[in-house]
Design an enzyme around this catalytic site. Structure first.
Site, PDB file in Angstrom:
ATOM      1  N   GLN A 107       0.850  -1.198   0.000  1.00 16.31           N
ATOM      2  CA  GLN A 107       0.000   0.000   0.000  1.00 16.31           C
ATOM      3  C   GLN A 107       0.883   1.246   0.000  1.00 16.31           C
ATOM      4  O   GLN A 107       0.376   2.363  -0.065  1.00 16.31           O
ATOM      5  CB  GLN A 107      -0.869   0.018   1.256  1.00 16.31           C
ATOM      6  N   VAL A 109       3.629   4.147  -1.029  1.00 17.89           N
ATOM      7  CA  VAL A 109       3.932   4.899  -2.254  1.00 17.89           C
ATOM      8  C   VAL A 109       5.406   5.323  -2.261  1.00 17.89           C
ATOM      9  O   VAL A 109       5.807   6.154  -3.064  1.00 17.89           O
ATOM     10  CB  VAL A 109       3.008   6.145  -2.383  1.00 17.89           C
ATOM     11  N   HIS A 125      -1.695   1.613  -4.032  1.00 16.54           N
ATOM     12  CA  HIS A 125      -2.067   3.025  -3.879  1.00 16.54           C
ATOM     13  C   HIS A 125      -1.191   3.940  -4.732  1.00 16.54           C
ATOM     14  O   HIS A 125      -1.115   5.145  -4.473  1.00 16.54           O
ATOM     15  CB  HIS A 125      -2.012   3.432  -2.401  1.00 16.54           C
TER      16      HIS A 125
HETATM   17  P1  OAD Z   1      -1.259   2.788   9.108  1.00 13.66           P
HETATM   18  O1  OAD Z   1      -0.564   4.006   9.594  1.00 13.66           O
HETATM   19  O2  OAD Z   1      -2.741   2.783   9.106  1.00 13.66           O
HETATM   20  O3  OAD Z   1      -0.788   1.508   9.949  1.00 13.66           O
HETATM   21  C1  OAD Z   1       0.570   1.258  10.168  1.00 13.66           C
HETATM   22  C2  OAD Z   1       0.695  -0.044  10.912  1.00 13.66           C
HETATM   23  O4  OAD Z   1       2.073  -0.338  11.051  1.00 13.66           O
HETATM   24  C3  OAD Z   1       0.079  -0.060  12.320  1.00 13.66           C
HETATM   25  O5  OAD Z   1      -0.638  -1.268  12.521  1.00 13.66           O
HETATM   26  C4  OAD Z   1       1.312   0.000  13.223  1.00 13.66           C
HETATM   27  O6  OAD Z   1       1.106  -0.693  14.443  1.00 13.66           O
HETATM   28  C5  OAD Z   1       2.314  -0.745  12.375  1.00 13.66           C
HETATM   29  N1  OAD Z   1       3.723  -0.408  12.671  1.00 13.66           N
HETATM   30  C6  OAD Z   1       4.234   0.738  13.182  1.00 13.66           C
HETATM   31  N2  OAD Z   1       5.571   0.653  13.272  1.00 13.66           N
HETATM   32  C7  OAD Z   1       5.916  -0.571  12.802  1.00 13.66           C
HETATM   33  C8  OAD Z   1       7.151  -1.254  12.633  1.00 13.66           C
HETATM   34  N3  OAD Z   1       8.301  -0.682  12.957  1.00 13.66           N
HETATM   35  N4  OAD Z   1       7.123  -2.516  12.118  1.00 13.66           N
HETATM   36  C9  OAD Z   1       5.949  -3.095  11.780  1.00 13.66           C
HETATM   37  N5  OAD Z   1       4.749  -2.498  11.921  1.00 13.66           N
HETATM   38  C10 OAD Z   1       4.729  -1.257  12.416  1.00 13.66           C
HETATM   39  O7  OAD Z   1      -0.669   2.485   7.650  1.00 13.66           O
HETATM   40  P2  OAD Z   1      -1.295   1.558   6.505  1.00 13.66           P
HETATM   41  O8  OAD Z   1      -2.009   0.403   7.077  1.00 13.66           O
HETATM   42  O9  OAD Z   1      -0.230   1.325   5.521  1.00 13.66           O
HETATM   43  O10 OAD Z   1      -3.725   5.184   1.884  1.00 13.66           O
HETATM   44  O11 OAD Z   1      -2.351   2.556   5.887  1.00 13.66           O
HETATM   45  C11 OAD Z   1      -3.105   2.149   4.800  1.00 13.66           C
HETATM   46  C12 OAD Z   1      -3.422   3.313   3.929  1.00 13.66           C
HETATM   47  O12 OAD Z   1      -3.991   4.365   4.718  1.00 13.66           O
HETATM   48  C13 OAD Z   1      -2.233   3.990   3.281  1.00 13.66           C
HETATM   49  O13 OAD Z   1      -1.757   3.329   2.129  1.00 13.66           O
HETATM   50  C14 OAD Z   1      -2.776   5.338   2.952  1.00 13.66           C
HETATM   51  C15 OAD Z   1      -3.442   5.632   4.277  1.00 13.66           C
HETATM   52  O14 OAD Z   1      -4.460   6.558   4.253  1.00 13.66           O
HETATM   53  C16 OAD Z   1      -4.040   6.189   1.092  1.00 13.66           C
HETATM   54  O15 OAD Z   1      -3.483   7.253   1.174  1.00 13.66           O
HETATM   55  C17 OAD Z   1      -5.092   5.847   0.088  1.00 13.66           C
END
Ligand code: OAD
Length: 274
Positions: A107, A109, A125
């Site tokens: 997901q 970018v 994305h």
């Molecule tokens: P999030 O910010 O929603 O979630 C990040 C996840 O990574 C959380 O579950 C954290 O606990 C975890 N995390 C944090 N640090 C970490 C580490 N060092 N190792 C492993 N995990 C860790 O990000 P996404 O799920 O990627 O979309 O968000 C999905 C989408 O929401 C993005 O692609 C973007 C955003 O809005 C769009 O812009 C369309």
């Protein structure tokens, strides 16, 4: 043997014996490369509410009404990405792809998985490193140097309190009205459909995998959030990696950089740091 080591061995065995592995990543995998995640403390959406900054209508309205805030948002979002290097979790996934022919769907970018060496990464994305216009043939790669120049211009907008014109000048020539055609970053904002080809590949990989690794995603953004459910309903084993427990069969709690290198070396009998 402690529980963590036992869990890593079990997950490693699933990866080793799987016929089709799918790796699905989110912002957490790039956290140790210095790129903030979207949600949680100090997350991108914590400082910049999604309504004004992550839909095209919201963003365009914000550019007109508060260009300095948008410049500040873009500079803070883009600068860490323009300066980031892949970390050992990206490199472990590259190794996993080499060993198991895993399909990678992200997901993110930020392009870091490709910088780690991976080919054929499905970017659900989009990518901040591609600009586009109305036609697909207008897609153009932009470099990290160009990205850094853009950040400098954006910072000037907020520091010198420039208006809409200053903002427009700052984002040219990468984005905005460049010649007669508008150009914009090839990233998906809320309310937009995912690129059809990327979604079809991801959907098919989720349907056909027998082991799925879900790394660093909150799993709250639709339709990407469907992928683990599709895989699970087709009998795949789901391994979740991250500090928060995702919906999975086996959760390896912790940071991706701590877990992935050990997991991949355990799965394929490689020396760690290989
Ligand atoms: P999030 O910010 O929603 O979630 C990040 C996840 O990574 C959380 O579950 C954290 O606990 C975890 N995390 C944090 N640090 C970490 C580490 N060092 N190792 C492993 N995990 C860790 O990000 P996404 O799920 O990627 O979309 O968000 C999905 C989408 O929401 C993005 O692609 C973007 C955003 O809005 C769009 O812009 C369309």
């Amino acid at each position: 043997m402690e529980k963590r080591a036992l869990d890593i061995q079990a997950a490693g065995a699933w990866l080793r014996t799987a016929k089709a592995v799918l790796v699905f990543t989110g912002a957490g995998i790039s956290a140790e490369s210095g790129i903030p995640t979207f949600r949680g403390d100090e997350g991108v959406w914590d400082n910049f509410p999604t309504r004004g900054f992550s839909t095209w209508p919201g963003l365009l309205l914000s550019i007109i009404s508060r260009p300095q805030s948008v410049a500040d948002f873009l500079a803070r979002f883009i600068e860490p990405i323009a300066n980031a290097e892949p970390n050992c979790a990206h490199r472990a996934i590259f190794l996993l792809q080499q060993q198991s022919n895993a399909v990678i769907v992200t997901q993110n970018v930020d392009g870091l998985q490709q910088l780690a060496g991976s080919l054929n990464v499905t970017e659900l994305h989009g990518s901040l490193f591609i600009t586009r216009s109305f036609s697909i043939s207008s897609r153009k790669q932009i470099s990290r140097t160009e990205m850094r120049e853009l950040v400098k211009g954006l910072k000037r907008v907020s520091e010198d309190k420039l208006g809409v014109r200053g903002f427009v000048r700052a984002i040219c020539p990468l984005w905005g009205l460049n010649g007669l055609m508008p150009h914009w970053p090839d990233v998906i904002l809320f309310g937009q459909r995912l690129p059809r080809q990327a979604w079809n590949s991801a959907f098919s990989a989720a349907k056909h995998c027998d082991c799925m690794l879900v790394v660093g995603t909150s799993g709250v953004v639709f339709p990407a959030s469907l992928l683990p459910k599709i895989a699970r309903s087709n009998g795949a084993k789901i391994i979740g990696i991250g500090p928060e427990k995702p919906n999975c069969d086996l959760w390896l709690a912790g940071n991706a950089v701590e877990i992935l290198p050990t997991l991949v070396s355990t799965a394929f009998g490689l020396a760690e740091g290989h």
